[in-house]
Design a protein around this motif. Sequence first.
Motif, PDB file in Angstrom:
ATOM      1  N   ASN A  23       0.827  -1.201   0.000  1.00 28.55           N
ATOM      2  CA  ASN A  23       0.000   0.000   0.000  1.00 28.55           C
ATOM      3  C   ASN A  23       0.866   1.257   0.000  1.00 28.55           C
ATOM      4  N   HIS A  45      -3.165   3.578  -0.328  1.00 28.85           N
ATOM      5  CA  HIS A  45      -4.458   3.492   0.356  1.00 28.85           C
ATOM      6  C   HIS A  45      -5.101   4.862   0.557  1.00 28.85           C
ATOM      7  N   ARG A  51     -12.036   2.082   3.049  1.00 31.45           N
ATOM      8  CA  ARG A  51     -11.319   0.800   3.064  1.00 31.45           C
ATOM      9  C   ARG A  51     -11.890  -0.125   1.994  1.00 31.45           C
ATOM     10  N   ILE A  52     -13.190  -0.060   1.789  1.00 26.90           N
ATOM     11  CA  ILE A  52     -13.813  -0.937   0.785  1.00 26.90           C
ATOM     12  C   ILE A  52     -13.271  -0.625  -0.603  1.00 26.90           C
ATOM     13  N   GLU A  55      -9.830  -2.028  -0.843  1.00 27.07           N
ATOM     14  CA  GLU A  55      -9.863  -3.488  -0.954  1.00 27.07           C
ATOM     15  C   GLU A  55     -10.332  -3.946  -2.331  1.00 27.07           C
ATOM     16  N   ILE A  58      -7.278  -3.807  -4.373  1.00 23.38           N
ATOM     17  CA  ILE A  58      -6.437  -4.977  -4.075  1.00 23.38           C
ATOM     18  C   ILE A  58      -7.011  -6.197  -4.792  1.00 23.38           C
ATOM     19  N   GLY A  59      -8.308  -6.344  -4.739  1.00 28.10           N
ATOM     20  CA  GLY A  59      -8.964  -7.476  -5.399  1.00 28.10           C
ATOM     21  C   GLY A  59      -8.676  -7.528  -6.890  1.00 28.10           C
ATOM     22  N   ARG A  77      -2.365  -2.355   7.623  1.00 30.85           N
ATOM     23  CA  ARG A  77      -3.737  -1.910   7.391  1.00 30.85           C
ATOM     24  C   ARG A  77      -4.679  -3.010   7.865  1.00 30.85           C
ATOM     25  N   PHE A  79      -8.169  -4.999   7.491  1.00 30.97           N
ATOM     26  CA  PHE A  79      -9.131  -5.304   6.441  1.00 30.97           C
ATOM     27  C   PHE A  79     -10.544  -5.337   7.012  1.00 30.97           C
ATOM     28  N   THR A  80     -11.513  -5.102   6.139  1.00 28.73           N
ATOM     29  CA  THR A  80     -12.907  -5.198   6.552  1.00 28.73           C
ATOM     30  C   THR A  80     -13.263  -6.669   6.789  1.00 28.73           C
ATOM     31  N   PHE A  83     -13.655  -8.569   3.471  1.00 25.81           N
ATOM     32  CA  PHE A  83     -12.415  -8.988   2.800  1.00 25.81           C
ATOM     33  C   PHE A  83     -11.810 -10.195   3.512  1.00 25.81           C
ATOM     34  N   THR A  84     -11.761 -10.140   4.843  1.00 27.48           N
ATOM     35  CA  THR A  84     -11.165 -11.267   5.568  1.00 27.48           C
ATOM     36  C   THR A  84     -12.004 -12.536   5.401  1.00 27.48           C
TER      37      THR A  84
END
Length: 180
Positions: A23, A45, A51-52, A55, A58-59, A77, A79-80, A83-84
């Motif tokens: 990030n 970031h 955060r979404i 993420e 990242i996805g 960072r 994760f939500t 995501f986890t």
Amino acid sequence: MSALIEAARDPDYPAQIVGVFSNKPDAPGLAAAATYNIPTAWRWHKDYPSRIGFELAIGDVLRLWRPDYICLAGFMRLFTPEFTKKWQGRMINIHPSLLPLHKGLHTHEQALADGVTEHGCTVHFVTAGMDEGQIIAQARVPVLPGDTAETLGARVLAEEHRIYPEALARLARGEVTFEG
């Protein structure tokens, strides 16, 4: 991260590194990975309003690389839960303490302040809670008289470099699974 890259260079190691993500554009790990011709990517970031959104970016990278596992190393960072959950049982982290003790930041300072006689590091599955996931491996080091956060941290780091590749190998071979 470098310890994982080095371990994966062995033809008998059961995993390969398909990419290194950060990030931060100036993360030393990106340059290290590039020297081994490992694909790299970064997304700042702070460029994302949530955060979404970060993420999702990242996805996009992960869809290109198609990893079986995500190994966090110095990725500071949270994760939500969404995501986890998507990566549940396939995302691991190395943390510089003997979890469940000393979660979060400044773990060596925490250990010294608490007066513990041993400290160490933990590889664990990432879950929505900070440093709460199932433990895969731990290594212990003694807290010595006169230790500072730096001297203690150096001994812990040496153990991190040893157990993280071992933990990933165990995961890749199916010797450890997420129970949850």
